[in-house]
Scaffold this active site. Structure first.
Site, mmCIF file in Angstrom:
data_model
loop_
_atom_site.group_PDB
_atom_site.id
_atom_site.type_symbol
_atom_site.label_atom_id
_atom_site.label_comp_id
_atom_site.label_asym_id
_atom_site.label_seq_id
_atom_site.Cartn_x
_atom_site.Cartn_y
_atom_site.Cartn_z
ATOM 1 N N CYS A 87 9.282 28.747 -11.511
ATOM 2 C CA CYS A 87 7.411 29.078 -10.908
ATOM 3 C C CYS A 87 7.504 28.841 -10.002
ATOM 4 C CB CYS A 87 6.916 27.747 -11.954
ATOM 5 S SG CYS A 87 7.014 26.046 -11.099
ATOM 6 N N ASN B 268 18.285 27.921 28.189
ATOM 7 C CA ASN B 268 19.768 27.737 27.388
ATOM 8 C C ASN B 268 20.571 27.371 28.000
ATOM 9 O OD1 ASN B 268 21.603 28.410 25.444
ATOM 10 N ND2 ASN B 268 20.488 29.894 24.100
ATOM 11 N N GLU C 286 23.258 28.345 27.778
ATOM 12 C CA GLU C 286 24.494 29.648 28.224
ATOM 13 C C GLU C 286 24.186 31.332 28.155
ATOM 14 O OE1 GLU C 286 26.641 30.339 24.199
ATOM 15 O OE2 GLU C 286 27.369 28.812 25.960
ATOM 16 N N ASP D 294 15.214 21.715 10.570
ATOM 17 C CA ASP D 294 15.272 20.463 10.248
ATOM 18 C C ASP D 294 13.941 19.481 10.668
ATOM 19 O OD1 ASP D 294 14.463 20.248 13.412
ATOM 20 O OD2 ASP D 294 16.523 20.912 13.791
ATOM 21 N N GLN E 269 12.902 28.357 15.114
ATOM 22 C CA GLN E 269 14.060 29.095 13.559
ATOM 23 C C GLN E 269 14.095 28.172 12.383
ATOM 24 O OE1 GLN E 269 16.197 32.436 14.740
ATOM 25 N NE2 GLN E 269 15.335 31.472 17.237
ATOM 26 N N ASN E 270 14.114 26.856 13.545
ATOM 27 C CA ASN E 270 14.863 25.458 13.167
ATOM 28 C C ASN E 270 14.401 24.668 11.247
ATOM 29 O OD1 ASN E 270 16.166 25.679 15.184
ATOM 30 N ND2 ASN E 270 15.273 24.058 16.123
ATOM 31 N N HIS F 116 11.338 30.504 9.093
ATOM 32 C CA HIS F 116 13.223 29.880 8.347
ATOM 33 C C HIS F 116 12.457 29.195 7.409
ATOM 34 C CE1 HIS F 116 15.691 32.156 11.553
ATOM 35 N NE2 HIS F 116 14.973 32.895 11.083
HETATM 36 C C1 BJW Z 1 21.727 24.870 23.685
HETATM 37 C C2 BJW Z 1 21.541 23.214 23.938
HETATM 38 C C3 BJW Z 1 21.265 22.405 24.039
HETATM 39 C C4 BJW Z 1 23.189 23.993 22.501
HETATM 40 N N1 BJW Z 1 20.400 23.202 24.737
HETATM 41 N N2 BJW Z 1 20.484 25.323 24.392
HETATM 42 C C5 BJW Z 1 19.372 44.058 11.823
HETATM 43 C C6 BJW Z 1 20.236 44.092 12.298
HETATM 44 C C7 BJW Z 1 21.518 42.736 12.126
HETATM 45 C C8 BJW Z 1 21.336 42.572 11.061
HETATM 46 C C9 BJW Z 1 20.434 42.395 10.553
HETATM 47 C C10 BJW Z 1 19.092 43.163 10.812
HETATM 48 N N3 BJW Z 1 17.946 42.834 10.007
HETATM 49 C C11 BJW Z 1 18.013 42.301 9.305
HETATM 50 C C12 BJW Z 1 19.959 41.691 9.362
HETATM 51 C C13 BJW Z 1 20.721 40.752 8.334
HETATM 52 C C14 BJW Z 1 20.097 39.375 9.143
HETATM 53 C C15 BJW Z 1 20.677 39.110 10.790
HETATM 54 O O1 BJW Z 1 20.141 39.011 10.910
HETATM 55 N N4 BJW Z 1 22.315 38.982 11.047
HETATM 56 C C16 BJW Z 1 22.455 38.180 12.309
HETATM 57 C C17 BJW Z 1 23.775 37.378 12.279
HETATM 58 C C18 BJW Z 1 23.009 39.857 12.359
HETATM 59 N N5 BJW Z 1 19.033 38.866 8.765
HETATM 60 C C19 BJW Z 1 18.247 38.130 7.507
HETATM 61 O O2 BJW Z 1 19.365 38.162 6.842
HETATM 62 C C20 BJW Z 1 17.557 38.174 7.767
HETATM 63 N N6 BJW Z 1 17.073 38.201 6.882
HETATM 64 C C21 BJW Z 1 16.139 39.663 6.808
HETATM 65 O O3 BJW Z 1 15.492 40.014 7.876
HETATM 66 O O4 BJW Z 1 15.134 40.038 5.645
HETATM 67 C C22 BJW Z 1 15.328 41.552 5.875
HETATM 68 C C23 BJW Z 1 16.683 41.960 5.837
HETATM 69 C C24 BJW Z 1 17.939 42.248 5.194
HETATM 70 C C25 BJW Z 1 19.084 42.250 4.540
HETATM 71 C C26 BJW Z 1 19.269 43.860 5.922
HETATM 72 C C27 BJW Z 1 18.312 44.252 7.041
HETATM 73 C C28 BJW Z 1 16.687 43.705 6.776
HETATM 74 C C29 BJW Z 1 16.714 36.208 7.879
HETATM 75 C C30 BJW Z 1 17.760 35.983 9.018
HETATM 76 C C31 BJW Z 1 17.737 34.209 8.463
HETATM 77 C C32 BJW Z 1 18.602 33.434 8.523
HETATM 78 N N7 BJW Z 1 18.923 31.827 8.078
HETATM 79 C C33 BJW Z 1 19.369 30.991 8.454
HETATM 80 C C34 BJW Z 1 19.819 29.711 7.672
HETATM 81 C C35 BJW Z 1 18.915 28.922 7.570
HETATM 82 C C36 BJW Z 1 19.011 28.369 6.392
HETATM 83 C C37 BJW Z 1 20.084 26.753 6.947
HETATM 84 O O5 BJW Z 1 19.835 26.811 8.383
HETATM 85 O O6 BJW Z 1 21.103 27.424 6.310
HETATM 86 O O7 BJW Z 1 18.386 30.197 9.999
HETATM 87 S S1 BJW Z 1 20.848 31.341 10.092
HETATM 88 C C38 BJW Z 1 20.936 30.249 10.944
HETATM 89 O O8 BJW Z 1 20.891 31.124 12.627
HETATM 90 C C39 BJW Z 1 19.879 30.248 10.890
HETATM 91 C C40 BJW Z 1 18.909 29.416 12.323
HETATM 92 O O9 BJW Z 1 17.622 29.456 11.806
HETATM 93 C C41 BJW Z 1 19.541 30.704 12.523
HETATM 94 C C42 BJW Z 1 19.353 30.928 14.156
HETATM 95 O O10 BJW Z 1 20.256 30.501 14.633
HETATM 96 P P1 BJW Z 1 19.617 29.614 16.100
HETATM 97 O O11 BJW Z 1 18.723 28.726 16.248
HETATM 98 O O12 BJW Z 1 19.590 30.979 17.534
HETATM 99 O O13 BJW Z 1 21.084 29.167 16.232
HETATM 100 P P2 BJW Z 1 22.612 29.325 16.783
HETATM 101 O O14 BJW Z 1 23.571 28.264 17.007
HETATM 102 O O15 BJW Z 1 23.055 30.913 17.326
HETATM 103 O O16 BJW Z 1 22.751 28.644 18.710
HETATM 104 C C43 BJW Z 1 22.531 27.968 19.142
HETATM 105 C C44 BJW Z 1 22.015 28.545 20.412
HETATM 106 O O17 BJW Z 1 21.263 26.911 21.835
HETATM 107 C C45 BJW Z 1 22.694 29.007 21.595
HETATM 108 O O18 BJW Z 1 22.307 30.552 22.047
HETATM 109 C C46 BJW Z 1 22.903 27.956 22.544
HETATM 110 O O19 BJW Z 1 24.048 28.250 24.087
HETATM 111 C C47 BJW Z 1 22.106 27.369 22.836
HETATM 112 N N8 BJW Z 1 22.434 25.560 22.873
HETATM 113 N N9 BJW Z 1 23.111 22.997 23.049
HETATM 114 C C48 BJW Z 1 19.903 24.278 24.944
HETATM 115 N N10 BJW Z 1 21.326 21.345 24.455
HETATM 116 ZN ZN ZN Z 2 8.454 24.901 -11.834
#
Ligand code: BJW
Ligand code: ZN
Length: 266
Positions: free
Chosen positions: A135, A239, A241, A109, A106-107, A124
């Site tokens: 375009c 993880n 946590e 970076d 999902q990263n 992502h």
């Molecule tokens: C460690 C550590 C170490 C720390 N070692 N571990 C169904 C139900 C409810 C809502 C929805 C649903 N379906 C869709 C939605 C809406 C939405 C959604 O899910 N919302 C929720 C928040 C509720 N989803 C969407 O909109 C998606 N689109 C979609 O489904 O389209 C169809 C649709 C749309 C609308 C309605 C219905 C259907 C698109 C999602 C796109 C997410 N984009 C982002 C931003 C990307 C661009 C940017 O970077 O700016 O992606 S959001 C952000 O979160 C980013 C990440 O990839 C993503 C996930 O986060 P991740 O990677 O899990 O990070 P963290 O910070 O949350 O967690 C870090 C973890 O690491 C923690 O657990 C720590 O403990 C751990 N950690 N240090 C190991 N050293």
């Molecule tokens: Zn263009």
């Protein structure tokens, strides 16, 4: 070696088709802030989700580009850590042992690629790709700063001046001069069709799934481990946590991924 560790290594030995799902936690030890855990991404007074969406970009492309410019610069300066490296070595080892291993990250970076992972789905998108609003062409872009208008902009401080970069000074397409956006998946947007299709195929045929450093709350990726578990296939989580998938995982290894993955995957 602890019995969980031995049993996990045995699962790897038996598996032929492995998927690894990663999230922001994998890059935390490279100094890249996560979205929900510590170290948390802080940029001015905004919650990341209030900027990572199309309405925000339409309202102020200047503000949203400043936010992404700031994050691009952090990532460009960062290096892959031991977790990224352990995962790329693991892919190589799987290849030698005739196992298929695919990384679904999902990263945005780019650090997995920089660590050498090849079989990777950036589900992502990437901070280092741009998409033309006109375009729709997608291009790699590692330029720093991405354009003159963003030079010395993007400070995370709350008292930064209002974001007022004229749209013509933001990044534009070489082909049609349309406004560019970062090629990342924003909230409310669909995931790239091919990436999603490939991931679903893999979810349906994998015989082991590793989940590393994700809070497992953002859909649809949050559901992937549950789909695997529903087929009776083991999911192993790494993880610092617990998350919503921990209780249904076969094993949960707690700790920073850069410290625990190298020995567990060796
Ligand atoms: C460690 C550590 C170490 C720390 N070692 N571990 C169904 C139900 C409810 C809502 C929805 C649903 N379906 C869709 C939605 C809406 C939405 C959604 O899910 N919302 C929720 C928040 C509720 N989803 C969407 O909109 C998606 N689109 C979609 O489904 O389209 C169809 C649709 C749309 C609308 C309605 C219905 C259907 C698109 C999602 C796109 C997410 N984009 C982002 C931003 C990307 C661009 C940017 O970077 O700016 O992606 S959001 C952000 O979160 C980013 C990440 O990839 C993503 C996930 O986060 P991740 O990677 O899990 O990070 P963290 O910070 O949350 O967690 C870090 C973890 O690491 C923690 O657990 C720590 O403990 C751990 N950690 N240090 C190991 N050293
Ligand atoms: Zn263009």
């Amino acid at each position: 070696m602890l019995s969980n560790e031995m049993e996990f290594k045995n699962l790897i030995k038996l598996a032929k088709n492995i998927i690894v799902i990663t999230g922001a936690g994998v890059s935390a030890e490279s100094g890249i802030p996560t979205f929900r855990g510590a170290p948390k991404l802080r940029w001015r007074n905004y919650k990341p989700e209030s900027l990572a969406n199309m309405p925000a970009f339409v309202k102020s492309s200047s503000l949203v580009w400043e936010f992404y410019h700031y994050r691009r610069e952090i990532c460009l300066k960062a290096s892959p850590n031991n977790a990224h490296l352990a995962l790329s070595s693991f892919e190589l080892r799987c290849l030698k042992e005739n196992k298929q291993c695919t990384l679904i990250t999902q990263n945005v970076d780019g650090l997995h690629k920089r660590a050498g992972s090849k079989n990777i789905i950036e589900i992502h998108g990437s901070l280092f790709e741009t998409k033309c609003m006109k375009c729709h062409s997608i291009e790699d872009n590692f330029t720093s700063p991405i354009c003159d208008g963003l030079a010395n902009r993007g400070s995370p401080e709350e008292d930064s001046k209002l974001s007022d970069i004229p749209v013509e000074q933001l990044p534009h397409c070489d082909k049609c001069h349309g406004l560019l956006r970062p090629n990342v998946v924003w909230f409310g947007e669909s995931l790239p069709e091919q990436a999603l299709e490939d991931s679903i195929k893999l979810l349906n045929k994998c015989d082991l799934c590793l989940v590393v450093g994700t809070s497992a709350v953002v859909e649809p990726v949050a559901s992937f481990p549950h789909q695997v578990i529903a087929r009776g296939v083991p999911v192993v989580e790494f993880n610092i946590e617990k998350t919503p998938i921990t209780n249904n995982s076969r094993y949960f290894f707690q700790g920073p991924s850069g410290s625990i993955l190298p020995s567990l995957l060796s």
